[in-house]
Design a protein around this motif. Sequence first.
Motif, PDB file in Angstrom:
ATOM      1  N   GLU A 183       0.786  -1.093  -0.052  1.00 45.06           N
ATOM      2  CA  GLU A 183       0.046  -0.077  -0.069  1.00 45.06           C
ATOM      3  C   GLU A 183       0.795   1.346  -0.021  1.00 45.06           C
ATOM      4  O   GLU A 183       1.840   1.504   0.812  1.00 45.06           O
ATOM      5  N   ILE A 184       0.487   2.148  -0.890  1.00 42.54           N
ATOM      6  CA  ILE A 184       1.223   3.381  -1.146  1.00 42.54           C
ATOM      7  C   ILE A 184       0.272   4.735  -1.188  1.00 42.54           C
ATOM      8  O   ILE A 184      -0.597   4.808  -1.711  1.00 42.54           O
ATOM      9  N   SER A 185       0.861   5.545  -0.298  1.00 46.50           N
ATOM     10  CA  SER A 185       0.011   6.947  -0.392  1.00 46.50           C
ATOM     11  C   SER A 185       0.764   7.966  -1.529  1.00 46.50           C
ATOM     12  O   SER A 185       1.869   8.070  -1.533  1.00 46.50           O
ATOM     13  N   VAL A 186      -0.042   8.458  -2.215  1.00 49.41           N
ATOM     14  CA  VAL A 186       0.582   9.002  -3.517  1.00 49.41           C
ATOM     15  C   VAL A 186      -0.300  10.620  -3.406  1.00 49.41           C
ATOM     16  O   VAL A 186      -1.457  10.703  -3.232  1.00 49.41           O
ATOM     17  N   LYS A 187       0.235  11.514  -4.233  1.00 46.00           N
ATOM     18  CA  LYS A 187      -0.337  12.639  -4.432  1.00 46.00           C
ATOM     19  C   LYS A 187      -1.085  12.672  -5.933  1.00 46.00           C
ATOM     20  O   LYS A 187      -2.211  13.040  -6.096  1.00 46.00           O
ATOM     21  N   GLU A 188      -0.369  11.727  -6.734  1.00 46.70           N
ATOM     22  CA  GLU A 188      -0.927  11.851  -8.097  1.00 46.70           C
ATOM     23  C   GLU A 188       0.180  10.895  -8.784  1.00 46.70           C
ATOM     24  O   GLU A 188       1.205  10.813  -8.593  1.00 46.70           O
ATOM     25  N   VAL A 189      -0.441  10.394  -9.944  1.00 48.16           N
ATOM     26  CA  VAL A 189       0.504   9.884 -10.966  1.00 48.16           C
ATOM     27  C   VAL A 189       0.431  10.526 -12.273  1.00 48.16           C
ATOM     28  O   VAL A 189      -0.978  10.784 -12.680  1.00 48.16           O
ATOM     29  N   THR A 190       1.452  10.959 -13.044  1.00 46.10           N
ATOM     30  CA  THR A 190       1.385  11.776 -14.038  1.00 46.10           C
ATOM     31  C   THR A 190       2.322  11.170 -15.158  1.00 46.10           C
ATOM     32  O   THR A 190       3.119  10.214 -14.908  1.00 46.10           O
ATOM     33  N   VAL A 191       1.845  11.516 -16.259  1.00 45.01           N
ATOM     34  CA  VAL A 191       2.638  11.012 -17.376  1.00 45.01           C
ATOM     35  C   VAL A 191       2.875  12.353 -18.342  1.00 45.01           C
ATOM     36  O   VAL A 191       2.079  13.408 -18.615  1.00 45.01           O
ATOM     37  N   LYS A 192       4.017  12.360 -18.706  1.00 42.93           N
ATOM     38  CA  LYS A 192       4.636  13.720 -19.327  1.00 42.93           C
ATOM     39  C   LYS A 192       5.270  13.406 -20.788  1.00 42.93           C
ATOM     40  O   LYS A 192       5.950  12.362 -20.993  1.00 42.93           O
ATOM     41  N   PHE A 193       5.126  14.237 -21.847  1.00 43.05           N
ATOM     42  CA  PHE A 193       5.770  14.121 -22.968  1.00 43.05           C
ATOM     43  C   PHE A 193       6.601  15.375 -23.152  1.00 43.05           C
ATOM     44  O   PHE A 193       6.096  16.357 -23.115  1.00 43.05           O
ATOM     45  N   ALA A 195       9.217  20.734 -27.234  1.00 44.35           N
ATOM     46  CA  ALA A 195       7.701  20.030 -26.963  1.00 44.35           C
ATOM     47  C   ALA A 195       7.564  19.566 -25.754  1.00 44.35           C
ATOM     48  O   ALA A 195       8.314  19.108 -25.018  1.00 44.35           O
ATOM     49  N   TYR A 196       6.278  19.877 -24.979  1.00 40.40           N
ATOM     50  CA  TYR A 196       6.195  19.573 -23.680  1.00 40.40           C
ATOM     51  C   TYR A 196       4.470  19.441 -23.497  1.00 40.40           C
ATOM     52  O   TYR A 196       3.837  20.395 -24.116  1.00 40.40           O
ATOM     53  N   ASP A 197       4.089  18.450 -22.589  1.00 46.05           N
ATOM     54  CA  ASP A 197       2.853  18.170 -22.208  1.00 46.05           C
ATOM     55  C   ASP A 197       2.655  17.200 -21.027  1.00 46.05           C
ATOM     56  O   ASP A 197       3.735  16.515 -20.989  1.00 46.05           O
ATOM     57  N   GLU A 198       1.624  17.642 -20.423  1.00 47.31           N
ATOM     58  CA  GLU A 198       1.708  16.416 -19.255  1.00 47.31           C
ATOM     59  C   GLU A 198       0.063  16.448 -18.865  1.00 47.31           C
ATOM     60  O   GLU A 198      -0.672  17.040 -19.101  1.00 47.31           O
ATOM     61  N   GLY A 199      -0.032  15.400 -17.993  1.00 49.08           N
ATOM     62  CA  GLY A 199      -1.597  15.202 -17.336  1.00 49.08           C
ATOM     63  C   GLY A 199      -1.450  14.243 -16.224  1.00 49.08           C
ATOM     64  O   GLY A 199      -0.395  13.771 -15.854  1.00 49.08           O
ATOM     65  N   ILE A 200      -2.395  14.120 -15.555  1.00 49.52           N
ATOM     66  CA  ILE A 200      -2.630  13.413 -14.449  1.00 49.52           C
ATOM     67  C   ILE A 200      -3.503  12.068 -14.936  1.00 49.52           C
ATOM     68  O   ILE A 200      -4.697  12.151 -15.338  1.00 49.52           O
ATOM     69  N   ILE A 201      -3.040  10.720 -14.714  1.00 51.11           N
ATOM     70  CA  ILE A 201      -3.840   9.689 -14.720  1.00 51.11           C
ATOM     71  C   ILE A 201      -4.377   9.169 -13.535  1.00 51.11           C
ATOM     72  O   ILE A 201      -5.095   8.248 -13.643  1.00 51.11           O
ATOM     73  N   PHE A 202      -3.914   9.282 -12.594  1.00 52.32           N
ATOM     74  CA  PHE A 202      -4.407   8.973 -11.123  1.00 52.32           C
ATOM     75  C   PHE A 202      -4.296  10.134 -10.303  1.00 52.32           C
ATOM     76  O   PHE A 202      -3.058  10.624 -10.019  1.00 52.32           O
TER      77      PHE A 202
END
Length: 538
Positions: free
Chosen positions: A37-47, A82-89
């Motif tokens: 079990e892990i506590s996270v703020k978020e999971v992100t993916v970036k390009f 180039a740059y972009d990012e978002g949250i998947i969790f």
Amino acid sequence: MGSGTVDIVIQLNNTDGYKYKPLDVIRGRVNLKVHKEISVKEVTVKFAGISRSEFQVNERRRTANGNTQNRKVTKTEFHTVAYDEGIIFPPPNVRNVSNSKEFTLTPGEYVYDFAFKIPLRNVCYLTNTGGRGVTHGDTRLPPSMGITGIGNINYQVRVTVKRASWFKSNPQEHKNPMVTSFDPIDDIISHTHPFFLRNSIVFSDKIHKRIALTEKPTGPESYEIPIKESARKKSSHFIKSLFGNKGPPPKFAQEYDVPFVFEVRCSTPFLRIGRVPQLKIFLTSKHGPERYRGIDNQTSGLGQFILEDFGIYLIGTYSVIAEGRSVQEQRIYRLNHKRDLSMELDLANLEPNPLHGTTADSNPFQLELPFSLYGDAVVLDVVKPTFDTCNIKVDYKLNIWAKFLEEKKSWGSKKLEFLTPVTVLTGVPAPQEYIQMMQIPPQLAQQVLETYPPEAFRQPDDFTPLYDDTTAAPISLNVEEPEPAKQNEKQNLTEQYSPAQHPEPAKQNEKQKLAEHYSQAQNAEEILPTYGSATKEQ
């Protein structure tokens, strides 16, 4: 990969070495395998795409004892293209109703889909301090590349699990997709025009090697053609005169100058990687073939000479900037180089030049050199296409040269050389989306696209999106989520990326026909889901 708590696996849809291009969609899938079990703020993916310049310069620096000395110093600079990012969790439905800054991932496997649309143009920020700065340039997105002593351009998809605790490292994993550029069809149409490279040469004091007679000769001397002796042998006449040799002075055959023009005809200033330059090579002359033939219409040998060496090179000049310093580095690529050809050429074989009078300085007669001479001059894959970023730029010149001999055993030679600017393209055709954005007339677009082989229209394999609106959704960065009842996803993409107004219905019909014509070669009407899902595997 990841940590002991969570493993991260990224899968991209670039199977079999596919290279993405601007306006392509990078689809991917993230698999999180949580062991504890892990506590996270978020999971992100970036390009992100980074242009990194690096080179060494000599600098005078003061030593501890007060003296100065030269030292090699490495200069480095980073620019984001180039740059972009978002949250998947956490998923959107959770973020919309929760104010919590900490979420828990229980042991198990979690799967998230994502999608990025590769931008058409670069957004170049100076990033040598790690932050995003001011935009430096507005050019087309550059391709992936790397050259020692110059720098590299790399693209990356990175997934980061941001833990709630500042004292624990964030598990990360990344993939480096290869990005290329497509050929700008608008530039090809606008700037494709034939041009000519010409340089003249003259072989002086040549004589007929063969004389055709209308009657049968009466003596053996009738066959002989007096040949002028070289300067080294002139002294023998002087010596003979000292001893009273009063013989008649020798009679020599009439001497002629043999002028001609070495001419390269290029149909376009664009070169494609993997292809031979679109050119033809000629010798042209203001004199017709009759000048170099006897009265029996056979060659007299006056217009004969030898093409000994021939070469085609591509010279790339890299202009590199880092930390306020700039350098230029040259890279020379051999496309073709043939030595000791001993190719016999004869102006007695001249033919009428169909271009005479249509271009300036064109001669009325021509002799085309065989395609086998330069048919293997392929632009190699190691050549990078022409591109321009704020810190790395490359320009090219095409170098064509030839060396001629008057005779096979001649010591002296005459060399001609050309150097002309060219643009190197990847050989990847422009996608239908770009053709529509630029409002290219279908007839012109078709003429250009027909010059590409079928394999050039290959598209990447795709995933079947995962849909589960109750858990999470993949992101499609740079694309706003539309309301399903109002518009479909394709219309949303068109509005997002098209700089021009929507075309009239008649133009839409024409573009639709063009798209159908090439539907077997490329998936021109790809629909990008702006929202997908993520599921937790039980």
